[in-house]
Scaffold this motif. Structure first.
Motif, PDB file in Angstrom:
ATOM      1  N   LYS A   1       3.231   9.114   2.303  1.00 61.52           N
ATOM      2  CA  LYS A   1       2.251  10.210   1.689  1.00 61.52           C
ATOM      3  C   LYS A   1       2.291  10.546  -0.190  1.00 61.52           C
TER       4      LYS A   1
ATOM      5  N   GLN B   1       2.183   5.765  10.890  1.00 56.89           N
ATOM      6  CA  GLN B   1       1.633   4.637  10.059  1.00 56.89           C
ATOM      7  C   GLN B   1       2.347   3.847   9.536  1.00 56.89           C
TER       8      GLN B   1
ATOM      9  N   ASP C   1       0.663   2.539  -3.186  1.00 54.63           N
ATOM     10  CA  ASP C   1      -0.919   2.002  -2.645  1.00 54.63           C
ATOM     11  C   ASP C   1      -0.641   1.600  -1.454  1.00 54.63           C
TER      12      ASP C   1
ATOM     13  N   VAL D   1      -0.155   1.789   2.827  1.00 55.76           N
ATOM     14  CA  VAL D   1      -1.026   3.006   3.874  1.00 55.76           C
ATOM     15  C   VAL D   1       0.249   3.759   4.618  1.00 55.76           C
TER      16      VAL D   1
ATOM     17  N   ARG E   1      -0.709  -6.992  -2.167  1.00 53.87           N
ATOM     18  CA  ARG E   1      -1.776  -6.943  -1.344  1.00 53.87           C
ATOM     19  C   ARG E   1      -1.765  -8.354  -0.382  1.00 53.87           C
TER      20      ARG E   1
ATOM     21  N   ARG F   1      -1.243  -3.555   5.097  1.00 56.33           N
ATOM     22  CA  ARG F   1       0.142  -2.317   5.037  1.00 56.33           C
ATOM     23  C   ARG F   1      -1.077  -1.193   3.572  1.00 56.33           C
ATOM     24  N   VAL F   2      -2.043  -2.395   3.014  1.00 55.86           N
ATOM     25  CA  VAL F   2      -2.593  -1.398   1.390  1.00 55.86           C
ATOM     26  C   VAL F   2      -3.573  -0.482   1.795  1.00 55.86           C
ATOM     27  N   LYS F   3      -4.035   0.556   0.796  1.00 61.63           N
ATOM     28  CA  LYS F   3      -4.885   0.995   1.021  1.00 61.63           C
ATOM     29  C   LYS F   3      -5.912   0.885  -0.042  1.00 61.63           C
ATOM     30  N   SER F   4      -5.501   0.114  -0.748  1.00 65.29           N
ATOM     31  CA  SER F   4      -6.787  -0.185  -1.757  1.00 65.29           C
ATOM     32  C   SER F   4      -6.452  -2.119  -1.700  1.00 65.29           C
TER      33      SER F   4
END
Length: 182
Positions: free
Chosen positions: A27, A65, A22, A24, A168, A174-177
């Motif tokens: 990959k 990133q 999760d 960012v 989170r 730094r989190v995708k969700s």
């Protein structure tokens, strides 16, 4: 810049994998074994604690990133680096907290990250920095476990959501969700 690899051990690889999936800039995350003496160990052999291997994750990330330093800070924040050879109910050297730097620059950054964590945790960090060693991917059914069978595993259900909540809360950028729940 080319993708880089970080190899981290922080207890159950499924519980560690779920966090880094999760983040960012990450990959891919692969569960496996490293740091031991047995070639091509099985999950059962590693669980028996006689191989010297740690359950670990191999994180492939884009350093444009997310930095290796940030990955290490997330690593220290989402497991207990003060527990020697265990994480909660997982006990044994296979569950040790360890960093396996891929080069001298990563080794230097790992030492610096341990110093930062020790400042926050009163000098109690037991995380080791171990030499880069052979990587053995876990058997196929162990890969991406949280996304599959792990969602029904009572241990994973108890351990992973609090780790994701901490990720989170502490690393929102730094989190995708950021709004998702486990």
């Amino acid at each position: 810049m080319a993708d880089q690899v970080a190899v981290l051990a922080g207890g159950c690889f499924w519980c560690t994998e779920a966090v880094f999936l999760d983040v960012v800039g990450v990959k891919s995350v692969e569960s496996g074994y490293t740091g031991g003496t047995v070639a091509s160990p099985t999950y059962r052999q590693v669980c028996d604690g006689n191989t010297g291997h740690a359950e670990a994750i191999r994180v492939t990330f884009d350093p444009d990133q997310i930095s290796y330093d940030d990955l290490l800070d997330i690593f220290f924040a989402t497991h207990d680096p003060t527990q020697l050879n265990r994480q909660g109910n997982d006990v044994g050297t296979q569950y040790r907290s360890a960093i396996f730097p891929q080069d001298e620059d990563q080794a230097r950054k790992a030492r610096e990250a341990i110093e930062r964590a020790n400042q926050e945790l009163g000098g109690r960090v037991v995380t080791t920095i171990e030499p880069k060693s052979e990587w053995y991917p876990a058997e196929g059914y162990h890969q991406d476990y949280w996304a599959g069978e792990g969602q029904r595993n009572p241990y994973c259900i108890a351990i992973i959501p609090p780790k994701l909540q901490k990720l989170r809360k502490s690393f929102q950028a730094r989190v995708k969700s950021a709004g998702a729940t486990a």
